[in-house]
Each structure stands twice: as structure tokens, then as C-alpha cells.
Design an enzyme around this catalytic site. Sequence first.
Site, PDB file in Angstrom:
ATOM      1  N   ASP A   1       0.859  -1.186   0.000  1.00 18.87           N
ATOM      2  CA  ASP A   1       0.000   0.000   0.000  1.00 18.87           C
ATOM      3  C   ASP A   1       0.894   1.236   0.000  1.00 18.87           C
ATOM      4  O   ASP A   1       2.034   1.171  -0.455  1.00 18.87           O
ATOM      5  CB  ASP A   1      -0.963  -0.036   1.196  1.00 18.87           C
ATOM      6  CG  ASP A   1      -2.280   0.674   0.888  1.00 18.87           C
ATOM      7  OD1 ASP A   1      -2.238   1.897   0.633  1.00 18.87           O
ATOM      8  OD2 ASP A   1      -3.343   0.034   0.911  1.00 18.87           O
TER       9      ASP A   1
ATOM     10  N   HIS B   1       2.018   1.856  -3.210  1.00 26.69           N
ATOM     11  CA  HIS B   1       1.062   2.781  -3.822  1.00 26.69           C
ATOM     12  C   HIS B   1       1.556   4.219  -3.817  1.00 26.69           C
ATOM     13  O   HIS B   1       0.782   5.148  -4.014  1.00 26.69           O
ATOM     14  CB  HIS B   1      -0.294   2.687  -3.111  1.00 26.69           C
ATOM     15  CG  HIS B   1      -0.977   1.372  -3.313  1.00 26.69           C
ATOM     16  ND1 HIS B   1      -2.237   1.102  -2.820  1.00 26.69           N
ATOM     17  CD2 HIS B   1      -0.581   0.243  -3.949  1.00 26.69           C
ATOM     18  CE1 HIS B   1      -2.583  -0.141  -3.142  1.00 26.69           C
ATOM     19  NE2 HIS B   1      -1.586  -0.678  -3.826  1.00 26.69           N
TER      20      HIS B   1
END
Length: 396
Positions: free
Chosen positions: A218, A241
Site C-alpha cells: 500500500d 502505492h
Amino acid sequence: MKLLFAFVLILSVVILSSWSVSASSNFNVLHYGATGNGKTDDSQAFLRAWKDVCEATEGIPTLHVPLAKSYLLNPLTFEGPCKSKQINIHLRGTLVAPSKDAWPSDKKDKWIKFYDIDGLTISGGGQIDGLGSSWWKDCEEHCKRPTALFFHNCNGLRLSNMKHINSGKNHISINVCNDVIVSNIHITAPDESPNTDGIDISRSSNVLVKNSFMATGDDCVAINNGSSNINTVGVTCGPGHGISIGSLGEDRKYNTVENIFVSNCLFKGTQNGVRIKTWEGGYGYARNITFEKITLMNTKNPIIIDQYYTALASARKNKALNIKVSDVTYREVYGTSANENAIVLNCSRARCTNIVMNNVNIKTSTPGKEAKAFCQNVEGKAQLAVPTVPCLSKFD
């Protein structure tokens, strides 16, 4: 002879006094019953040691976690306030979380918590293993995966020289803290591990994250509601991310973020590079944000403002309310995009204002394919921007 005896006596008192101060400021978890075999629960030994550390007043009280041992810890809380203005945890060994099957039945969603401790320093080259693989499969919707380290109201926090792997959820969460420096941290989890953010920051101010490596499933760094004066410098991110502002405005809430500086960061194969994400229906602002000296390597969304972060946004009420995004600068951003749309500025009807692109050059990583930019509801200026951003006017 009497003079010699007096000298020896005084020297002995000085040595004993020095030893007493040293002994009263150093607390080794092995002396409190920790086994360090990675199988026996050492939680109570750590808490007993912490009690003495927190009550100590001599020198700089230090909790020692020795090298070459693994310490199994169930969910526990290190709680202050402590008597000393400065507290050290010298972590040299490895802290290991229980697996999902061995997790306590009270559904605790945090593993190691630090509450109300000012002047806390954690360093020493040790490792923190969240044993997250037992949580990642078939658990995203049906159980609360735990955050590994959670810091709440810890002002003057210093985290450095640690390796952190495989958290069930966020690796490090910093909440309601002021004056924080995180440096030389190495965080890793598989690309497919869900929500394993590197560092989450919320309701905090004056935070510096520097010279660290993060490869997770993430965000490498997520800067959330209530945060201001946050600097991220010299971070290598990927996979993951990217570095994100938000998400902001979930459940129609009032959220704010301001004075954010991201510099000298490298993104390698990340899903996003530098991102601002908000929910439609929330309100508040994200402002005074600078991304500069950013290097991108095959990044899917190098520059993105997404004010329609959730697919459910169009169905939400109060569409007239939106997070106001303003005063965002992208300066010296270079590299390659894995997608054709290298720049996406998808702003709400509240409009993004004073968006500045200065010396931005992003090409696709696919030979022969030209990078493009998409934008809506944007006001600002661009100079030496590739690809051209149609919503932005040229500098005067």
C-alpha cells in the site's frame, strides 16, 4: 598511609556511585524474565521492565532488547507519562507478533502501542516482524488485521535504524504526535499484501521522514487528516502505492492537511507516484503542498489528484461539499510512466487552484507511446511541462 586510604575510599565511592547511576538507568528485558526463544510469550517481562524504565529518573532510562534473540510479544501497551524527559528503547533483537491463529480473542487491532510518552527514542538496528502472512489471505473483510506499531501522543518521538517486515496492516502509525523524526527505516512486505502501509501519519505536526526504504502493498507514506508541517525527504518507495495525501473526506467528514513537503524521493514500479486522494461529499482542504526532485521508474500514475477516490462517490449525498485542493507545486519531476496518462488532475467542482508544474518531464516506459495528461476543474500554471497539461496556462 592515611592519605592513600582516604583517596582509595573516595575513588571507590565515585566508582560505586557511577555504577549505581548506570545500573539504575539501564533495564535489560532478560533480567525481567524474557526468554528470547521466539516461542515463549515475553510480554509480561517487557512490561515489568518498562515499568521500571518509566519510573526511573537517573541518566537516560533505557530498555535494552539484546541481540541474537527473538521475543514473542502478544498485543501490549507501553504507557506513559514517564518521569524522565527522555526514554530510550535500544532494540537489537527481533520482536515477533503472534500469528492470526494465536491472536487474542478480544479482537485487538493493534499489536504494540505507545501512549503518552514524550522524548521516546527507538533505535538499535533490530527487527520487528508482524508475521502478517497469516492475516493477508481471506481476512480483508472478515477480521480486523492489526497495525504493528501505533504511537499516540508521543511528542519528540525518534525512530531510526530498524528493519520492519510483514505487518498484518499498517507497519507504523503516528497519531496525535508533534516533533517526530523517522530516519533510516527499512520496511518491507509483499506487493500483494493488503493495506500494509509503511508509515501512516494522522492528526500530527512537525514530522520528518527521511532516508528510508519502503516496499509494501500500500502507501509507502500516507499523510492523513489533521496533519501539518510534514516533510518526507530521501525515501525510496517501491513496490507500493506511492506517497499519498489522504484519503480525505470519507463519510462526509471535515478533513484538513497542509504544509506538506516531499523531496528527493524515488518511486520504482509503484502503483502511484505522488498522489492526493479525496472522497466526494467530504469537506475541508488540502493546501500548501510541494513535490520536488522526484524520480519515477515505470510508475503507473506518476502524478495524480483523484477527488473521486471511491467508486461509490457518485451515489453519496451532499455532493456540493468537497475537499478544496489548492497551492500544489510539482517541481523537477522526472522519469517514466507505465501508463499512457502520466499526469491526472481529476478535481471536483470545488476546483483545484494554484496548481503549478515547473520542470516536469515524464515519458512512457513503452517505446513509441507518447505520454499524455488529463485534467478537469483545474486552475494553475505550467513551465517546461511534458506532457502538456491542457488546464494549466503558461507562466508570464
